[in-house]
Design a protein around this motif. Structure first.
Motif, PDB file in Angstrom:
ATOM      1  N   THR A 193       0.812  -1.222   0.000  1.00 30.40           N
ATOM      2  CA  THR A 193       0.000   0.000   0.000  1.00 30.40           C
ATOM      3  C   THR A 193       0.841   1.265   0.000  1.00 30.40           C
ATOM      4  OG1 THR A 193      -0.132  -0.014   2.429  1.00 30.40           O
ATOM      5  CG2 THR A 193      -1.876  -1.166   1.211  1.00 30.40           C
ATOM      6  N   ALA A 194       2.155   1.127   0.073  1.00 33.31           N
ATOM      7  CA  ALA A 194       3.024   2.296   0.240  1.00 33.31           C
ATOM      8  C   ALA A 194       2.915   3.272  -0.921  1.00 33.31           C
ATOM      9  CB  ALA A 194       4.481   1.831   0.405  1.00 33.31           C
ATOM     10  N   LEU A 195       2.817   2.774  -2.143  1.00 36.71           N
ATOM     11  CA  LEU A 195       2.780   3.655  -3.301  1.00 36.71           C
ATOM     12  C   LEU A 195       1.472   4.452  -3.331  1.00 36.71           C
ATOM     13  CD1 LEU A 195       4.780   4.254  -5.562  1.00 36.71           C
ATOM     14  CD2 LEU A 195       3.604   2.571  -6.983  1.00 36.71           C
ATOM     15  N   ALA A 196       0.355   3.777  -3.128  1.00 30.33           N
ATOM     16  CA  ALA A 196      -0.939   4.459  -3.126  1.00 30.33           C
ATOM     17  C   ALA A 196      -1.017   5.477  -1.998  1.00 30.33           C
ATOM     18  CB  ALA A 196      -2.073   3.443  -3.004  1.00 30.33           C
ATOM     19  N   GLU A 197      -0.454   5.146  -0.841  1.00 30.81           N
ATOM     20  CA  GLU A 197      -0.475   6.082   0.275  1.00 30.81           C
ATOM     21  C   GLU A 197       0.374   7.312  -0.022  1.00 30.81           C
ATOM     22  OE1 GLU A 197       0.813   3.674   3.499  1.00 30.81           O
ATOM     23  OE2 GLU A 197      -1.128   2.654   3.728  1.00 30.81           O
ATOM     24  N   ALA A 198       1.484   7.124  -0.702  1.00 34.08           N
ATOM     25  CA  ALA A 198       2.337   8.259  -1.058  1.00 34.08           C
ATOM     26  C   ALA A 198       1.619   9.197  -2.019  1.00 34.08           C
ATOM     27  CB  ALA A 198       3.638   7.765  -1.676  1.00 34.08           C
ATOM     28  N   ARG A 221      -3.560  -0.537  -9.496  1.00 38.60           N
ATOM     29  CA  ARG A 221      -5.028  -0.451  -9.443  1.00 38.60           C
ATOM     30  C   ARG A 221      -5.475   0.497  -8.335  1.00 38.60           C
ATOM     31  NH1 ARG A 221      -8.974  -5.791  -9.335  1.00 38.60           N
ATOM     32  NH2 ARG A 221     -10.944  -4.699  -9.818  1.00 38.60           N
ATOM     33  N   ALA A 222      -4.820   0.421  -7.182  1.00 36.67           N
ATOM     34  CA  ALA A 222      -5.176   1.297  -6.062  1.00 36.67           C
ATOM     35  C   ALA A 222      -4.878   2.755  -6.382  1.00 36.67           C
ATOM     36  CB  ALA A 222      -4.433   0.864  -4.799  1.00 36.67           C
ATOM     37  N   VAL A 223      -3.731   3.020  -7.011  1.00 39.07           N
ATOM     38  CA  VAL A 223      -3.386   4.389  -7.387  1.00 39.07           C
ATOM     39  C   VAL A 223      -4.384   4.919  -8.411  1.00 39.07           C
ATOM     40  CG1 VAL A 223      -1.656   5.854  -8.511  1.00 39.07           C
ATOM     41  CG2 VAL A 223      -0.937   4.108  -6.864  1.00 39.07           C
ATOM     42  N   ARG A 224      -4.714   4.093  -9.391  1.00 37.35           N
ATOM     43  CA  ARG A 224      -5.665   4.503 -10.423  1.00 37.35           C
ATOM     44  C   ARG A 224      -7.022   4.840  -9.820  1.00 37.35           C
ATOM     45  NH1 ARG A 224      -9.745   2.234 -13.390  1.00 37.35           N
ATOM     46  NH2 ARG A 224      -9.891   2.814 -15.613  1.00 37.35           N
ATOM     47  N   ARG A 225      -7.488   3.980  -8.910  1.00 43.11           N
ATOM     48  CA  ARG A 225      -8.792   4.206  -8.274  1.00 43.11           C
ATOM     49  C   ARG A 225      -8.794   5.535  -7.515  1.00 43.11           C
ATOM     50  NH1 ARG A 225      -8.763   0.053  -5.115  1.00 43.11           N
ATOM     51  NH2 ARG A 225      -9.631  -1.416  -6.627  1.00 43.11           N
TER      52      ARG A 225
END
Length: 269
Positions: A193-198, A221-225
């Motif tokens: 989750t580190a990338l999406a949290e950043a 996918r998480a970053v895109r969402r």
């Protein structure tokens, strides 16, 4: 088409840089100064013990040999193309001894031949964007490095890159106003989750952003969402692709990637 290995270096512990040249690249239409910065080639590597050697025609091999002898295809971003010298630079991520292209690259020596087709492409930083966002991991590093060089002078470009630690960082530069942060994996569950949290922690600048988001499937996918659903980015303002998937081999991922991308596209209306 094929390239002859001229040199190999290891810019980081997990990256092998191949410089290819020779007459087999005659006619290679590499990206020019104003070309797409995510240009890629499809490489073809024979399985161990194959009854043929490079150079070969992949289509002819498929027509004349059983499936177990067909070359394995992989896609890699063009890190650099020197048209004057006829030299093609590819950066290949190596994860231990697993996979096909990584171990081949690690063992490559000057004089070896690598069969390839392409290039294809689809992204270049939009010069009309107010600022740029580039997000990924080691697999996206070659494309991000090339893209940074194409950002117009002074235009803000925010980069968040995930890697295994300081030794895996590369010096990156851009004519743009670069805001670069490396995020290091710790080996724990938080790595996923580190990338999406950043990205969620970013304070977005004013104006239209052009985004490049590529890397591990679930992380991307998480970053895109987040970017589409919470930041309100337009789909047309983002290049997004899941290059690989954790816990899956390349072959297993290729078998399900189409369905995964369809599900990812359906996350948001």
């Amino acid at each position: 088409m094929y390239g002859t290995v001229l040199s190999t270096t290891s810019p980081t512990p997990s990256l092998v840089r191949l410089v290819l040249g020779g007459p087999g690249l005659a006619g290679f239409a590499g990206p020019g100064p104003d070309g797409d910065t995510d240009a890629y080639v499809n490489i073809a590597i024979p399985p161990a013990g194959a009854p043929y050697t490079a150079p070969f025609d992949p289509d002819e091999v498929k027509a004349t040999h059983p499936r177990e002898w067909w070359p394995v295809r992989r896609r890699y971003t063009v890190r650099a193309w020197d048209a004057a010298r006829g030299e093609l630079t590819l950066d290949v991520v190596v994860h231990g001894t697993e996979g096909v292209a990584g171990p081949w690259a690690r063992a490559a020596r000057p004089g070896d031949l690598l069969v390839l087709t392409g290039p294809g492409s689809g992204y270049r930083p939009d010069p009309t964007a107010a600022w740029h966002l580039m997000v990924g991991d080691e697999s996206a590093l070659p494309a991000i490095a090339a893209s940074l060089e194409a950002v117009p002078a002074g235009v803000p470009v925010v980069v968040r890159l995930l890697c295994d630690g300081p030794d895996h960082e590369l010096a990156l530069s851009s004519p743009g106003a670069l805001d670069l942060q490396w995020i290091h994996r710790t080996g724990g569950a938080a790595d996923t989750t580190a990338l999406a949290e950043a990205v969620a922690a970013l304070r977005f600048s004013e104006g239209r952003v052009h985004a490049f988001v590529h890397g591990e499937a679930e992380e991307i996918r998480a970053v895109r969402r987040h970017l589409l659903g919470e930041r309100g980015l337009e789909r047309g303002d983002m290049s997004c692709s899941p290059y690989w998937r954790r816990t899956m081999t390349d072959e297993a991922w290729r078998a399900v990637k189409r369905d995964f991308v369809a599900a990812m596209d359906a996350d948001l209306p």
